[in-house]
Design an enzyme around this catalytic site. Structure first.
Site, mmCIF file in Angstrom:
data_model
loop_
_atom_site.group_PDB
_atom_site.id
_atom_site.type_symbol
_atom_site.label_atom_id
_atom_site.label_comp_id
_atom_site.label_asym_id
_atom_site.label_seq_id
_atom_site.Cartn_x
_atom_site.Cartn_y
_atom_site.Cartn_z
ATOM 1 N N VAL A 160 16.360 -9.334 -6.012
ATOM 2 C CA VAL A 160 16.364 -9.377 -4.615
ATOM 3 C C VAL A 160 16.707 -10.885 -4.206
ATOM 4 O O VAL A 160 17.404 -11.533 -3.439
ATOM 5 C CB VAL A 160 15.326 -8.752 -4.127
ATOM 6 C CG1 VAL A 160 15.171 -8.740 -2.593
ATOM 7 C CG2 VAL A 160 15.454 -7.305 -4.499
ATOM 8 N N CYS A 207 14.542 0.861 -7.737
ATOM 9 C CA CYS A 207 13.866 1.292 -6.382
ATOM 10 C C CYS A 207 13.738 2.943 -6.430
ATOM 11 O O CYS A 207 12.560 3.315 -5.636
ATOM 12 C CB CYS A 207 14.959 0.935 -5.375
ATOM 13 S SG CYS A 207 14.631 -0.942 -5.028
HETATM 14 C C1 UDX Z 1 19.239 1.272 -4.408
HETATM 15 C C2 UDX Z 1 19.841 1.287 -2.821
HETATM 16 O O1 UDX Z 1 21.036 1.773 -2.639
HETATM 17 C C3 UDX Z 1 19.606 0.246 -2.010
HETATM 18 O O2 UDX Z 1 20.109 0.145 -0.605
HETATM 19 C C4 UDX Z 1 18.238 -0.471 -2.166
HETATM 20 O O3 UDX Z 1 18.385 -1.737 -1.533
HETATM 21 C C5 UDX Z 1 17.857 -0.626 -3.773
HETATM 22 O O4 UDX Z 1 18.086 0.744 -4.237
HETATM 23 P P1 UDX Z 1 20.589 0.453 -6.351
HETATM 24 O O5 UDX Z 1 19.191 0.958 -7.228
HETATM 25 O O6 UDX Z 1 20.644 -0.993 -6.692
HETATM 26 O O7 UDX Z 1 20.155 0.269 -4.932
HETATM 27 O O8 UDX Z 1 21.806 1.093 -6.762
HETATM 28 P P2 UDX Z 1 22.321 2.380 -6.090
HETATM 29 O O9 UDX Z 1 23.772 1.967 -6.041
HETATM 30 O O10 UDX Z 1 21.488 3.070 -5.113
HETATM 31 O O11 UDX Z 1 22.386 3.587 -7.280
HETATM 32 C C6 UDX Z 1 21.114 3.878 -8.046
HETATM 33 C C7 UDX Z 1 21.255 5.108 -9.101
HETATM 34 O O12 UDX Z 1 21.924 5.927 -8.624
HETATM 35 C C8 UDX Z 1 22.243 4.512 -10.204
HETATM 36 O O13 UDX Z 1 21.623 4.654 -11.238
HETATM 37 C C9 UDX Z 1 23.387 5.158 -9.888
HETATM 38 O O14 UDX Z 1 24.510 5.276 -11.164
HETATM 39 C C10 UDX Z 1 23.124 6.463 -9.356
HETATM 40 N N1 UDX Z 1 23.932 7.195 -8.645
HETATM 41 C C11 UDX Z 1 24.268 6.678 -7.217
HETATM 42 C C12 UDX Z 1 24.487 8.581 -8.958
HETATM 43 O O15 UDX Z 1 24.065 8.775 -9.990
HETATM 44 N N2 UDX Z 1 25.437 9.069 -8.155
HETATM 45 C C13 UDX Z 1 25.843 8.551 -6.952
HETATM 46 O O16 UDX Z 1 26.755 9.265 -6.400
HETATM 47 C C14 UDX Z 1 25.173 7.287 -6.579
HETATM 48 P P1 ADP Z 2 13.440 -7.721 -7.872
HETATM 49 O O1 ADP Z 2 14.419 -6.610 -8.105
HETATM 50 O O2 ADP Z 2 12.442 -7.058 -6.561
HETATM 51 O O3 ADP Z 2 14.170 -8.923 -7.156
HETATM 52 P P2 ADP Z 2 12.337 -8.788 -10.231
HETATM 53 O O4 ADP Z 2 11.425 -8.539 -11.010
HETATM 54 O O5 ADP Z 2 13.776 -9.121 -10.483
HETATM 55 O O6 ADP Z 2 12.327 -8.091 -8.856
HETATM 56 O O7 ADP Z 2 12.038 -10.399 -9.343
HETATM 57 C C1 ADP Z 2 10.646 -10.842 -9.031
HETATM 58 C C2 ADP Z 2 10.363 -12.233 -9.519
HETATM 59 O O8 ADP Z 2 9.187 -12.683 -8.865
HETATM 60 C C3 ADP Z 2 10.211 -12.281 -11.003
HETATM 61 O O9 ADP Z 2 11.068 -13.311 -11.530
HETATM 62 C C4 ADP Z 2 8.650 -12.950 -11.299
HETATM 63 O O10 ADP Z 2 8.466 -13.813 -12.041
HETATM 64 C C5 ADP Z 2 8.534 -13.501 -9.627
HETATM 65 N N1 ADP Z 2 7.019 -13.517 -9.165
HETATM 66 C C6 ADP Z 2 5.948 -12.680 -9.260
HETATM 67 N N2 ADP Z 2 5.107 -13.217 -8.988
HETATM 68 C C7 ADP Z 2 5.260 -14.359 -8.285
HETATM 69 C C8 ADP Z 2 4.348 -15.191 -7.975
HETATM 70 N N3 ADP Z 2 3.033 -15.213 -7.691
HETATM 71 N N4 ADP Z 2 5.081 -16.570 -7.727
HETATM 72 C C9 ADP Z 2 6.145 -16.840 -7.905
HETATM 73 N N5 ADP Z 2 7.008 -16.014 -8.512
HETATM 74 C C10 ADP Z 2 6.558 -14.821 -8.810
#
Ligand code: UDX
Ligand code: ADP
Length: 472
Positions: free
Chosen positions: A14, A277
């Site tokens: 993110v 998520c």
């Molecule tokens: C999701 C939300 O879409 C996004 O808005 C939020 O910020 C984070 O969570 P993400 O998890 O990155 O995003 O991917 P997404 O495209 O939503 O897919 C999630 C899962 O659902 C994947 O495993 C995908 O393959 C599956 N999926 C999605 C299906 O199986 N069928 C579909 O029609 C759509």
């Molecule tokens: P997301 O999908 O929500 O971005 P990630 O696990 O990819 O989650 O990223 C979260 C990041 O936050 C990791 O790289 C982790 O090392 C970092 N993190 C967690 N706690 C702290 C902290 N206290 N200070 C700085 N970085 C942190």
């Protein structure tokens, strides 16, 4: 108030892409992304853009443009906090693995640590932006820590949930359906909201920037993910009925999707949704509902996750049954490990559970994924703790070449919808496999007629099974 310096804590899926796009779109704002993970920061700073820690189409070009201009990656968390007027919190909030709420509630330990660090360091007023997905009312916990343990600086907490989907993160950030900003309704709160609106307004049309109170914003994120996941579980539930009745889930999806009230998106049947998520957010919602005594609400949403677990289980069960009720010692190739195409993220990927089930049946599992590293695959399995790590390494092999991965396999299972899988020379793959050669298409991406003409026994999720498989 005009923001000139932004700090983002957390350089993950993110924080990294979001800040890269903010920096690219707002050249007059200095953006510093910090993380305690030194290797991750080093990868973000790597001169070779192929080594960025996150694979997202288009991200490398944006990082190239903004990095060391107004986008910086650093491990110096304190300095970045000190210099910033606005601090985004983008740290991970995994599901709790211990104590009360284990397996359901979000673990807010990392968020709390961030809040304490900000409180310790900050000597001037700051706007704190929650970017990570959080349970409703987290903002009040953050505020309480900041107000009670700091240096008497004053803080405004905003909720600005991220709606980007992995694999399309850059496009989602550049052209968001909406940007949601929740904040306090006091004059100071409104000033803070406006400061963040002004950042996004540099590239997002004003009518797409929605402001709400902080609780609505926090709950909207959970609600959006719950609705999206529910659609996938709903179509997956239909996929099982389709397989029994002779209906085809893709035809059903098309037919219902043409109803403008339903719409065509997010109706692709699959082996199960994954990603960091969906499951986490629904469990979180379930936990919140339960904690208010809303048992019917909790049970309703929990069913979305239970259906998803069932879909993964029935997929691997079907493989075992079809291969004459035993896969022991048989080579089964999994194409795809990422939870969806165009990302190297594997969190909660259906492939992990399918592989684990097959390994428990003593299959020799071989994995090919174009973007996921082998160590990630072993780490995902180790996390499940089903067997000893060395047993995983004995039973599961990771290949870098898809043709080699499929050679001498008894069956292939397509678990991620990578485009390249549709371009393979399937005749050559068939020729090199054990016979009968089975393909279990958990994403419905291959052409049924072509696969059957080659000679495969081909199963597509949500379509009637070949006669041979009827009894399974
Ligand atoms: C999701 C939300 O879409 C996004 O808005 C939020 O910020 C984070 O969570 P993400 O998890 O990155 O995003 O991917 P997404 O495209 O939503 O897919 C999630 C899962 O659902 C994947 O495993 C995908 O393959 C599956 N999926 C999605 C299906 O199986 N069928 C579909 O029609 C759509
Ligand atoms: P997301 O999908 O929500 O971005 P990630 O696990 O990819 O989650 O990223 C979260 C990041 O936050 C990791 O790289 C982790 O090392 C970092 N993190 C967690 N706690 C702290 C902290 N206290 N200070 C700085 N970085 C942190």
């Amino acid at each position: 108030m005009k923001i000139k310096n932004i700090c983002c804590i957390g350089a993950g899926y993110v924080g990294g892409p979001t800040m890269a796009v903010i920096a690219q779109q707002c050249p007059d704002i200095n953006v510093v992304v910090v993380d305690i993970n030194e290797a991750r920061i080093a990868a973000w700073n790597d001169a070779d853009l192929n080594n960025l820690p996150i694979f997202e189409p288009g991200l490398d070009a944006i990082v190239k443009e903004a990095r060391n201009r107004n986008l910086f990656f650093s491990t110096d968390v304190e300095k970045a906090i000190t210099n910033a007027e606005m601090i985004f919190i983008s740290v991970n909030t995994p599901t709790k693995t211990y104590g009360k709420g284990k397996g359901m509630a979000a673990d807010l330990k990392y968020i709390e640590l961030c809040a304490r660090q900000i409180a310790k360091v900050a000597k001037q007023d700051k706007i704190i932006v929650e970017k990570s997905t959080l349970p409703v009312r987290t903002a009040s916990a953050i505020k309480s820590i900041l107000d009670n343990s700091g240096n008497k600086a004053s803080f405004q907490i905003l909720s600005n949930p991220e709606f980007l989907a992995e694999g399309t993160a850059v496009q989602d950030l550049l052209h968001p359906d909406r940007v949601l900003i929740g904040g306090d309704t006091s004059p100071e709160g409104e000033k803070a909201i406006q400061a963040l609106v002004d950042v996004y307004a540099q590239w997002v049309p004003k009518n797409r920037i929605l402001t709400t109170n902080v609780w609505s914003s926090e709950l909207s994120k959970l609600t959006a993910n719950a609705f999206l996941a529910q659609r996938v579980s709903s179509i997956n539930a239909m996929s099982e009925i389709c397989e029994k009745t002779g209906a085809d889930v893709n035809e059903v999806a098309k037919a219902i999707g043409m109803d403008t009230r339903i719409g065509p998106k997010f109706l692709k049947a699959s082996v199960g949704f994954g990603g960091s998520c969906f499951q986490k957010d629904i469990l979180n919602l379930v936990y919140i509902a339960k904690s208010y005594g809303l048992d019917e609400v909790a049970n309703y949403w929990e069913q979305v996750v239970l259906m998803n677990n069932h879909q993964k289980q029935r997929f691997s069960d079907h493989i075992v049954k079809t291969l004459y009720n035993t896969v022991s010692g048989k080579k089964i190739t999994l194409l795809g490990w990422a939870f969806k195409k165009d990302t190297n993220d594997t969190r909660e990927s259906a492939a992990i559970q399918v592989a684990d089930n097959l390994l428990s049946e003593q299959a020799h599992v071989v994995v090919y994924d174009p973007k996921v590293a082998s160590e990630r695959i072993y780490a995902d399995l180790e996390y499940l703790n089903t067997r000893l790590p060395e047993q995983n390494r004995q039973l599961l092999t990771v290949e870098k070449d898809p043709y080699k991965a499929c050679k001498n396999a008894h069956a292939i299972a397509v678990l991620t919808e990578w485009d390249e899988f549709t371009t393979y020379n399937w005749q050559a793959i068939f020729d090199a496999m054990e016979k009968p050669a089975f393909v279990f298409d958990g994403r419905g991406i291959l052409n049924q007629q072509e696969m059957e003409d080659i000679g495969f026994i081909y199963y597509k999720i949500g379509s009637q099974r070949p006669n041979f498989m009827q009894s399974n």
